[in-house]
Design a protein around this motif. Sequence first.
Motif, mmCIF file in Angstrom:
data_model
loop_
_atom_site.group_PDB
_atom_site.id
_atom_site.type_symbol
_atom_site.label_atom_id
_atom_site.label_comp_id
_atom_site.label_asym_id
_atom_site.label_seq_id
_atom_site.Cartn_x
_atom_site.Cartn_y
_atom_site.Cartn_z
ATOM 1 N N UNK A 143 -44.851 8.964 2.264
ATOM 2 C CA UNK A 143 -43.535 9.580 2.456
ATOM 3 C C UNK A 143 -42.466 8.542 2.146
ATOM 4 N N UNK A 144 -41.572 8.320 3.073
ATOM 5 C CA UNK A 144 -40.487 7.351 2.901
ATOM 6 C C UNK A 144 -39.783 7.242 4.242
ATOM 7 N N UNK A 145 -39.272 6.071 4.549
ATOM 8 C CA UNK A 145 -38.481 5.973 5.777
ATOM 9 C C UNK A 145 -37.175 6.743 5.663
ATOM 10 N N UNK A 146 -36.808 7.151 4.445
ATOM 11 C CA UNK A 146 -35.645 8.034 4.318
ATOM 12 C C UNK A 146 -35.891 9.357 5.026
ATOM 13 N N UNK A 147 -37.144 9.745 5.186
ATOM 14 C CA UNK A 147 -37.488 10.971 5.901
ATOM 15 C C UNK A 147 -37.150 10.866 7.380
ATOM 16 N N UNK A 148 -37.037 9.654 7.878
ATOM 17 C CA UNK A 148 -36.815 9.428 9.304
ATOM 18 C C UNK A 148 -35.367 9.050 9.620
ATOM 19 N N UNK A 149 -34.706 8.408 8.654
ATOM 20 C CA UNK A 149 -33.347 7.926 8.936
ATOM 21 C C UNK A 149 -32.320 8.401 7.920
ATOM 22 N N UNK A 158 -35.046 12.914 0.757
ATOM 23 C CA UNK A 158 -35.306 12.606 2.159
ATOM 24 C C UNK A 158 -35.793 13.843 2.905
ATOM 25 N N UNK A 159 -35.172 14.990 2.620
ATOM 26 C CA UNK A 159 -35.591 16.224 3.270
ATOM 27 C C UNK A 159 -36.998 16.624 2.885
ATOM 28 N N UNK A 160 -37.339 16.494 1.599
ATOM 29 C CA UNK A 160 -38.692 16.831 1.148
ATOM 30 C C UNK A 160 -39.727 15.911 1.781
ATOM 31 N N UNK A 161 -39.407 14.633 1.882
ATOM 32 C CA UNK A 161 -40.337 13.702 2.506
ATOM 33 C C UNK A 161 -40.467 13.970 4.008
ATOM 34 N N UNK A 162 -39.389 14.423 4.654
ATOM 35 C CA UNK A 162 -39.496 14.818 6.059
ATOM 36 C C UNK A 162 -40.471 15.985 6.201
ATOM 37 N N UNK A 163 -40.456 16.903 5.235
ATOM 38 C CA UNK A 163 -41.423 17.985 5.234
ATOM 39 C C UNK A 163 -42.838 17.471 5.084
ATOM 40 N N UNK A 164 -43.038 16.453 4.251
ATOM 41 C CA UNK A 164 -44.360 15.845 4.096
ATOM 42 C C UNK A 164 -44.851 15.277 5.425
ATOM 43 N N UNK A 165 -43.960 14.607 6.145
ATOM 44 C CA UNK A 165 -44.334 14.062 7.454
ATOM 45 C C UNK A 165 -44.774 15.183 8.394
ATOM 46 N N UNK A 166 -43.987 16.254 8.456
ATOM 47 C CA UNK A 166 -44.280 17.333 9.395
ATOM 48 C C UNK A 166 -45.578 18.049 9.059
ATOM 49 N N UNK A 184 -49.506 9.185 7.578
ATOM 50 C CA UNK A 184 -48.413 8.975 6.631
ATOM 51 C C UNK A 184 -48.080 7.489 6.562
ATOM 52 N N UNK A 185 -47.882 7.002 5.366
ATOM 53 C CA UNK A 185 -47.275 5.694 5.153
ATOM 54 C C UNK A 185 -45.850 5.934 4.676
ATOM 55 N N UNK A 186 -44.893 5.291 5.321
ATOM 56 C CA UNK A 186 -43.483 5.482 4.997
ATOM 57 C C UNK A 186 -42.901 4.160 4.498
ATOM 58 N N UNK A 187 -42.848 3.963 3.186
ATOM 59 C CA UNK A 187 -42.323 2.706 2.658
ATOM 60 C C UNK A 187 -40.806 2.604 2.790
ATOM 61 N N UNK A 188 -40.346 1.371 2.905
ATOM 62 C CA UNK A 188 -38.955 1.072 2.640
ATOM 63 C C UNK A 188 -38.779 0.883 1.146
#
Length: 252
Positions: A143-149, A158-166, A184-188
Amino acid sequence: MSIQIDLSSDVAVVTGGGSGIGEGIAHLLAEAGARVAVADLSAEAAKSVAEQITAKGGTAIGVQVDIADEASVRQGLDAVREQLGPVSVLVNNAAAWAIKKFADTSAEDARRVVDVTLLGTINMMRAALPDLVATQGRLVNVASDSARVGEHSMSVYAGAKAGVVAVTKSLAQEVGRKGVRANVVAPGTTVTPGSSGFIEQVGGADKLARAYPLGRLGAPADIAGAVLFLVSPLSTWVTGQVLSVSGGFTML
C-alpha cells in the motif's frame, strides 16, 4: 548460529515486478529460494527481470498481466500454475497514480487509479485465493503510508491504497482459520523510476529526505526486506497488520 529463510517450496507472484519496488521484491524472494513469477503490464520488463534472476541461479518466469483486466489476470495465473505450480505467495505491488491536486484530477484520472490500484489488487486476490487456501499461503499487499496520513497531490491514490488496506484486513479475518495470512507493507517515499515525478514536485530527494528521522528516502531493498519477513516463517503469528517502512516519517 544463524537464521536462514528458505522459500524453496514456494511459488511467488509479484505484480509490478518489472521495475522499482516490485523488481526488488522479486529478486529478494528468488534469493530466498522461491520460484518467482514476475508479473507486469510490460512483457518486456517482466522478461528482463526474470532473466536477471535466472542468470543468478534462481528460478523465475516473466508473465504479462494487466491486473485491471480480469481475463488477463486469469490467463496470467494459469500460466504461472502451468510453469511453476500453485501460488503460495502473492505480492500485489502494481499501482497507478496521478500527481495532481484534487481539484485538477479528472474523472478519467480517478477511474484509472482506482481500476489499477484497488480493483486490480482485488482481481489478483480473488483469482489467487483458491491457491492460497490450498497451500496455506501468504498475501502481502503493498500500500502506502499515504493511505494512513494522506498525500498532497495524490489524493485518489491515497484513497485507493486505503481501500487496499481495508480489504486486506477484511480478508485476513475471513481466511485466517484456513491458514492464510494477509498483511500490508506501507512504504514511505521510495526512490524508483515511477516516483521520480513526485520527488521532483516536492523539491527533490535531498530536501525530502530531511523530513525523515533516518535521514534518507527508501530504496526498493528496504521494502523487499519487509515483504520477505511477512512471507517467511518468522511471522507465522502476524496477520491483518500494516507495517510502515518509512524511515520513521510516519509513526502510527
